[in-house]
Design an enzyme around this catalytic site. Structure first.
Site, PDB file in Angstrom:
ATOM      1  N   PHE A 104      38.842  71.905  11.541  1.00 52.90           N
ATOM      2  CA  PHE A 104      39.091  73.075  12.369  1.00 52.90           C
ATOM      3  C   PHE A 104      40.552  73.522  12.242  1.00 52.90           C
ATOM      4  CE2 PHE A 104      35.581  73.498  15.855  1.00 52.90           C
ATOM      5  CZ  PHE A 104      34.630  73.643  14.863  1.00 52.90           C
ATOM      6  N   SER A 105      40.893  74.527  13.041  1.00 51.77           N
ATOM      7  CA  SER A 105      42.176  75.220  12.865  1.00 51.77           C
ATOM      8  C   SER A 105      43.384  74.335  13.055  1.00 51.77           C
ATOM      9  CB  SER A 105      42.253  76.394  13.836  1.00 51.77           C
ATOM     10  OG  SER A 105      41.457  77.423  13.337  1.00 51.77           O
ATOM     11  N   GLN A 145      40.124  79.236   8.122  1.00 47.14           N
ATOM     12  CA  GLN A 145      38.842  78.598   8.401  1.00 47.14           C
ATOM     13  C   GLN A 145      37.826  79.206   7.440  1.00 47.14           C
ATOM     14  OE1 GLN A 145      37.979  76.203  11.459  1.00 47.14           O
ATOM     15  NE2 GLN A 145      39.742  75.813  10.167  1.00 47.14           N
ATOM     16  N   GLU A 163      42.191  78.979  23.002  1.00 46.66           N
ATOM     17  CA  GLU A 163      42.233  78.479  21.634  1.00 46.66           C
ATOM     18  C   GLU A 163      43.527  78.937  20.937  1.00 46.66           C
ATOM     19  OE1 GLU A 163      37.653  78.131  20.295  1.00 46.66           O
ATOM     20  OE2 GLU A 163      38.405  80.175  20.179  1.00 46.66           O
ATOM     21  N   ARG A 195      41.930  71.213  20.599  1.00 48.18           N
ATOM     22  CA  ARG A 195      42.009  71.641  19.187  1.00 48.18           C
ATOM     23  C   ARG A 195      43.142  72.616  18.890  1.00 48.18           C
ATOM     24  NH1 ARG A 195      37.171  73.640  21.359  1.00 48.18           N
ATOM     25  NH2 ARG A 195      37.099  75.886  21.661  1.00 48.18           N
ATOM     26  N   TRP A 207      34.534  87.346  17.532  1.00 49.12           N
ATOM     27  CA  TRP A 207      33.342  86.493  17.393  1.00 49.12           C
ATOM     28  C   TRP A 207      32.058  87.250  17.720  1.00 49.12           C
ATOM     29  CZ3 TRP A 207      32.758  82.332  14.687  1.00 49.12           C
ATOM     30  CH2 TRP A 207      33.859  81.513  14.429  1.00 49.12           C
ATOM     31  N   MET A 263      35.218  83.580   6.389  1.00 52.81           N
ATOM     32  CA  MET A 263      36.578  83.274   6.848  1.00 52.81           C
ATOM     33  C   MET A 263      36.664  83.503   8.350  1.00 52.81           C
ATOM     34  SD  MET A 263      39.847  85.796   6.220  1.00 52.81           S
ATOM     35  CE  MET A 263      40.628  85.171   4.773  1.00 52.81           C
ATOM     36  N   ASN A 264      37.306  82.546   9.090  1.00 53.53           N
ATOM     37  CA  ASN A 264      37.797  82.908  10.423  1.00 53.53           C
ATOM     38  C   ASN A 264      39.266  82.560  10.529  1.00 53.53           C
ATOM     39  OD1 ASN A 264      35.880  80.428  10.947  1.00 53.53           O
ATOM     40  ND2 ASN A 264      37.115  80.381  12.769  1.00 53.53           N
ATOM     41  N   ASP A 265      39.725  81.977  11.606  1.00 53.54           N
ATOM     42  CA  ASP A 265      41.153  81.896  11.955  1.00 53.54           C
ATOM     43  C   ASP A 265      42.139  81.688  10.797  1.00 53.54           C
ATOM     44  OD1 ASP A 265      39.587  81.437  14.156  1.00 53.54           O
ATOM     45  OD2 ASP A 265      40.550  79.573  14.735  1.00 53.54           O
TER      46      ASP A 265
HETATM   47  C1  FRU Z   1      38.793  79.948  17.060  1.00 48.01           C
HETATM   48  C2  FRU Z   1      38.093  78.646  16.751  1.00 48.01           C
HETATM   49  C3  FRU Z   1      39.066  77.492  16.867  1.00 48.01           C
HETATM   50  C4  FRU Z   1      38.450  76.452  15.990  1.00 48.01           C
HETATM   51  C5  FRU Z   1      37.866  77.292  14.878  1.00 48.01           C
HETATM   52  C6  FRU Z   1      36.588  76.771  14.303  1.00 48.01           C
HETATM   53  O1  FRU Z   1      38.219  81.064  16.479  1.00 48.01           O
HETATM   54  O2  FRU Z   1      36.987  78.483  17.610  1.00 48.01           O
HETATM   55  O3  FRU Z   1      39.301  77.054  18.193  1.00 48.01           O
HETATM   56  O4  FRU Z   1      39.398  75.546  15.534  1.00 48.01           O
HETATM   57  O5  FRU Z   1      37.632  78.583  15.429  1.00 48.01           O
HETATM   58  O6  FRU Z   1      36.215  77.480  13.156  1.00 48.01           O
END
Ligand code: FRU
Length: 499
Positions: free
Chosen positions: A103-104, A60, A229, A173, A312, A42-44
């Site tokens: 993406f996000s 994400q 971002e 993005r 990150w 998992m991210n954002d």
């Molecule tokens: C931020 C990011 C966003 C992108 C997503 C990709 O953490 O880099 O800019 O949409 O993660 O997973």
């Protein structure tokens, strides 16, 4: 043709993987009051929204492994912002225009009852002159019913032809959409300008489908990192607030650390240009693991923010679990005296049990209190010097402790610094282990609220004018909490278990 979820081999594969394997992760290996990935990476936070009276939080997601991969959207739902139920994955990278990742992005409820998702589609378009892969980032939408989503057949809805001159089509993005009073929509996007410095672009639309460029809401001008971002903007307590997550930061005193950071810009909009006139800027969080904020407005008008409780540069720590990545607790935001204040959403109070409280405890050297222990805990401390003329020099609270393992907060009265530290938390990687901030409003009394969960701690200082967030890998059964003062301190403690 658009992709129906039932037609999508990739979405089917993700949902099948979830159904087959996520149930094998015992609840005891997951956080208690934080949303973590259903399975895999998992991210954002994405699509944080209220839909048909429930809170939806997407993220994400790479379900197939605990490292980043082609991005899907994971999905969870909650009635109280604290306890989350996982739903099947919502989006998979199954179209040509998003084949390298969904993406996000963000979400909102449409007047006709549909749930609208807006996200960035990533695809590879060949090679750059230097041989590196050339990517294209475009903005897409999908409609759904809270479980199943169908990508719009006319995607993309914003592409690089709608970028201001000189902007990078490869860094464009993270749309954050909101509904306007006139029935139309706005969105903001992160991008790089001709100088390759972050800028936030604002677009407007009458129907969510056909968009036009409106203005550059804010420009980095090389001040805070490079690319910005995950923008989000809203009016709060009479101020215009813009939250962004800058990449590649340089450190600045105790305010910013290097790497990926978060930044709140507070000000007002210029009547003529629509651009943000900055009055104040600050780090959103002073801990180690905090990135990619996103907010929603609750039905009762509260502005609530979540962030990815990760950084990150520390993802190399990896995971011993088949899941990786958590969200922060949702935090209610306010602006006071040009500063962003954050506080755990009040719904967490319903999850409190077993109150233990002490008043006027003298702490001189080590102090251990009966009943004050635990790894899923809401802990409030109020600390002052026993003798104002002879203040203590340092105060520690140590937690997630047993034997050689512990994490800590250390407050030093001399320079009013508060240090969060996980050096002895069991980390086996050479990543950032501590961070310090200077207390802004220290009046002789230190006020801390700490939310401990199995794999994290969130610290709220004072009334929430500063926060520090960090993940810890310590065995969840290591649950001692102890206090220590160099000199004589007097402390009030209130502690609840969180369930
Ligand atoms: C931020 C990011 C966003 C992108 C997503 C990709 O953490 O880099 O800019 O949409 O993660 O997973």
């Amino acid at each position: 043709m658009s992709t129906q979820y039932t037609d999508s081999v990739k979405l089917y594969a993700a949902r099948r993987h979830e159904a087959l394997f996520s149930g094998n992760i015992p609840a005891s290996d997951r956080p208690v009051v934080h949303l973590e990935s259903q399975i895999g990476w998992m991210n954002d936070p994405n699509g944080f929204s209220l839909y048909k009276g429930r809170y939806h939080l997407f993220y994400q997601y790479h379900p197939f492994s605990s490292v980043w991969g082609p991005m899907h959207w994971g999905h969870a739902v909650s009635d109280d912002l604290v306890h989350w139920e996982h739903l099947p994955a919502a989006l998979a990278p199954d179209e040509r225009y998003d084949s390298s990742g969904c993406f996000s992005g963000s979400a909102l409820e449409l007047a006709d009852g549909r749930h609208l998702l807006m996200y960035t589609g990533l695809s590879q378009t060949g090679r750059n002159p230097d041989g590196t892969p050339a990517n294209r980032q475009i903005q897409c939408i999908a409609y759904g019913d809270g479980v199943d989503y169908e990508k719009y057949e006319g995607n993309p809805v914003i592409d690089s032809s709608q970028l201001p001159e000189g902007s990078s089509p490869q860094d464009f993005r993270d749309p954050k959409i909101w509904a306007c009073e006139d029935g139309g929509f706005r969105c903001v996007l992160g991008s790089l300008d001709a100088e390759r410095s972050g800028q936030i672009l604002q677009y407007r639309s009458a129907d969510g489908i056909s968009w036009e460029f409106e203005c550059v809401l804010a420009s980095n001008h090389g001040r805070y990192g490079v690319m910005w971002e995950c923008p989000d903007t809203f009016v709060l307590d009479g101020k215009q607030v813009l939250l962004v997550s800058p990449q590649d930061m340089l450190p600045e005193g105790n305010e910013f650390m290097s790497g990926n950071g978060t930044l709140a810009l507070i000000g007002h909009l210029d009547d003529q240009t629509g651009a943000l006139v900055e009055e104040a800027t600050q780090s959103i969080d002073y801990g180690i693991d905090f990135y990619a904020t996103q907010t929603l407005e609750t039905a009762d008008g509260r502005r609530v923010m979540v962030a990815w409780m990760q950084n990150w540069d520390t993802t190399s720590v990896g995971s011993v679990q088949p899941w990786f990545g958590q969200m922060t607790l949702p935090r209610e935001l306010h602006v006071r005296d040009g500063r962003l204040y954050q506080w755990p959403v009040r719904e967490i109070e319903e999850a409190r049990r077993n109150r233990v409280a002490y008043e006027d405890v003298l702490v001189e050297g080590l102090c251990v209190l009966d009943g004050v222990r635990g790894r899923c805990v809401d802990l409030t401390l109020t600390v002052r010097s026993a003798d104002e003329d002879d203040p203590y020099s340092e105060f520690f609270v140590r937690f997630a402790q047993r034997g050689r393992f512990r994490s800590s907060l250390c407050f030093r009265t001399r320079d009013r610094s508060l240090m969060i530290n996980r050096k002895h938390s069991g980390l086996r990687r050479a990543v950032v282990k501590d961070r310090k901030c200077k207390l802004l409003s220290y009046d002789g009394t230190l006020r801390l609220r700490m939310i401990l969960d199995r794999f994290s701690v969130e610290v709220f200082v004072g009334e929430g004018e500063q926060t520090m967030t960090m993940t810890i890998p310590t065995d969840p059964s290591f649950d001692e909490i102890t206090f220590f003062a160099e000199g004589k301190a007097v402390m009030d403690v209130e502690k609840y278990d969180l369930v």
